[in-house]
Scaffold this active site. Structure first.
Site, mmCIF file in Angstrom:
data_model
loop_
_atom_site.group_PDB
_atom_site.id
_atom_site.type_symbol
_atom_site.label_atom_id
_atom_site.label_comp_id
_atom_site.label_asym_id
_atom_site.label_seq_id
_atom_site.Cartn_x
_atom_site.Cartn_y
_atom_site.Cartn_z
ATOM 1 N N SER A 85 -13.755 -2.634 -3.366
ATOM 2 C CA SER A 85 -12.934 -1.643 -3.969
ATOM 3 C C SER A 85 -12.115 -2.195 -5.159
ATOM 4 C CB SER A 85 -11.519 -1.356 -3.308
ATOM 5 O OG SER A 85 -11.752 -0.167 -2.373
ATOM 6 N N HIS A 104 -15.636 3.779 -5.161
ATOM 7 C CA HIS A 104 -16.790 3.136 -4.530
ATOM 8 C C HIS A 104 -18.221 3.948 -4.752
ATOM 9 C CE1 HIS A 104 -14.506 1.019 -1.273
ATOM 10 N NE2 HIS A 104 -13.718 2.152 -1.358
ATOM 11 N N HIS A 121 -18.045 3.087 4.610
ATOM 12 C CA HIS A 121 -17.099 2.542 5.607
ATOM 13 C C HIS A 121 -17.276 3.109 6.808
ATOM 14 C CE1 HIS A 121 -15.610 1.405 1.560
ATOM 15 N NE2 HIS A 121 -15.204 0.179 2.228
ATOM 16 N N GLU A 179 -15.438 6.563 6.984
ATOM 17 C CA GLU A 179 -16.142 8.103 6.505
ATOM 18 C C GLU A 179 -16.705 9.011 7.564
ATOM 19 O OE1 GLU A 179 -17.760 7.204 2.254
ATOM 20 O OE2 GLU A 179 -17.282 5.388 2.780
ATOM 21 N N ALA A 191 -11.401 -5.850 -0.949
ATOM 22 C CA ALA A 191 -9.856 -5.850 -1.154
ATOM 23 C C ALA A 191 -9.198 -5.996 0.271
ATOM 24 C CB ALA A 191 -9.660 -4.678 -1.995
ATOM 25 N N MET A 243 -10.907 -3.283 5.577
ATOM 26 C CA MET A 243 -11.633 -2.088 6.396
ATOM 27 C C MET A 243 -13.168 -2.287 6.189
ATOM 28 S SD MET A 243 -9.154 1.205 5.352
ATOM 29 C CE MET A 243 -7.433 0.794 5.177
ATOM 30 N N SER A 244 -13.501 -3.366 5.900
ATOM 31 C CA SER A 244 -15.135 -3.673 5.758
ATOM 32 C C SER A 244 -15.455 -5.044 6.164
ATOM 33 C CB SER A 244 -15.274 -3.511 4.232
ATOM 34 O OG SER A 244 -14.839 -4.513 3.434
HETATM 35 N N1 HPA Z 1 -4.834 -3.266 5.029
HETATM 36 C C1 HPA Z 1 -6.118 -2.814 5.107
HETATM 37 N N2 HPA Z 1 -6.949 -2.833 4.366
HETATM 38 C C2 HPA Z 1 -6.690 -3.228 3.033
HETATM 39 C C3 HPA Z 1 -5.370 -3.543 2.614
HETATM 40 C C4 HPA Z 1 -4.494 -3.478 3.697
HETATM 41 O O1 HPA Z 1 -3.315 -3.801 3.486
HETATM 42 N N3 HPA Z 1 -5.165 -3.635 1.357
HETATM 43 C C5 HPA Z 1 -6.773 -3.378 0.851
HETATM 44 N N4 HPA Z 1 -7.403 -2.943 1.831
#
Ligand code: HPA
Length: 274
Positions: free
Chosen positions: A31, A62, A84, A87, A114, A212-213
């Protein structure tokens, strides 16, 4: 032929109709980190929607496509945007792009993301080398019939993140004057962010950053014998550490603010990696 391998071969055929490019290195961009793809001396670009059987991403920020070309003098394929689990895709679909990068010829996979900082020594804007991961809160992408053509039923995960690649990332950071953190990444399904209590629990379990990835992609890449490296951009402190709510805009804004540093690191790493 296993069903998954058959699907991958169909996707591969769609790509091979367009390009015969053979990448050495596959890169996924997290991201807000998609800007790196603009540094690629592009040979060809293929949208996921034009690849037979491919999952297509729906999240803003994305855009889903493969970019083929030269970066720092090396042949790369870059996944700009990923799909993801949150989704609604099956985990086997989520890992299709990384598997395809391997089948296209990439032997090294650099996964970026991220992430929220769980380790309180971290600060937003830090980059973290992933030295290991925790996968137990997400479904394993290898569940189902094993594609024997790719790897074994019970793959070893003792060193998912290649030690030589970690050391080369550290060398690249030193050469470009970048300070890196190193830690354990945990994947959660999302799309909701964690609660403060969940973050406290995850810290106790040994996680330094949450996202989340990446973990499922690292498992699938490792399963098929690819060498994996991972870098997280700590875009925010995880829930409960600071007295402020979390949001996707902050994630994208921090990723954008550190993109020069991130791009310098990745471009140097790609140049020297072996
Ligand atoms: N938690 C989960 N996924 C993320 C976060 C977070 O704080 N920041 C960026 N992706």
């Amino acid at each position: 032929m296993s069903e998954i391998y058959e699907q991958l071969q169909k996707a591969l055929k769609s790509i091979r109709k367009v390009t015969d490019f053979v990448p050495e290195i596959g890169i996924t961009l997290g991201s807000g980190l998609g800007g790196l793809s603009e540094k690629i001396d592009k040979v060809c670009e293929i949208s996921y929607k034009d690849i037979e059987g491919f999952p297509v991403s729906t999240v803003s920020g994305h855009d889903g496509k493969f970019i083929f070309g030269n970066l720092s003098g090396r042949k790369v394929v870059c996944m700009s945007g990923r799909v993801h689990f949150y989704e609604g895709y099956k985990m086997s679909e989520v890992v299709m792009p990384v598997r395809i990068m391997g089948l296209l010829g990439a032997k090294i996979i650099l996964l970026t993301n991220a992430a929220g900082g769980i380790n309180t020594d971290f600060k937003p804007g830090d980059l973290m080398i992933i030295r290991d991961h925790i996968s137990v809160f997400v479904q394993n992408p290898l569940i189902g019939q094993n594609p024997d053509e790719l790897g074994v039923r019970f793959p070893d995960m003792s060193s998912v993140y290649d030690k030589a690649l970690i050391s080369q990332l550290e060398d690249s950071a030193a050469a470009t004057g970048i300070t890196l953190q190193k830690g354990v990444y945990i994947q959660l399904t999302g799309p909701s962010y964690e609660t403060p209590t969940e973050i406290k629990m995850l810290r106790t379990l040994g996680a330094d950053a949450a996202g989340m990835s990446t973990v499922v992609e690292a498992i699938a890449a490792n399963h098929m014998g690819l060498r994996v490296a991972g870098v997280s951009c700590i875009t925010n402190m995880a829930a409960g550490i600071l007295d402020q709510p979390l949001n996707h805009e902050e994630v994208k804004a921090t990723a954008d603010a550190v993109k020069d540093k991130f791009e310098r690191l990745v471009m140097h790493f790609v140049q020297v990696v072996h």
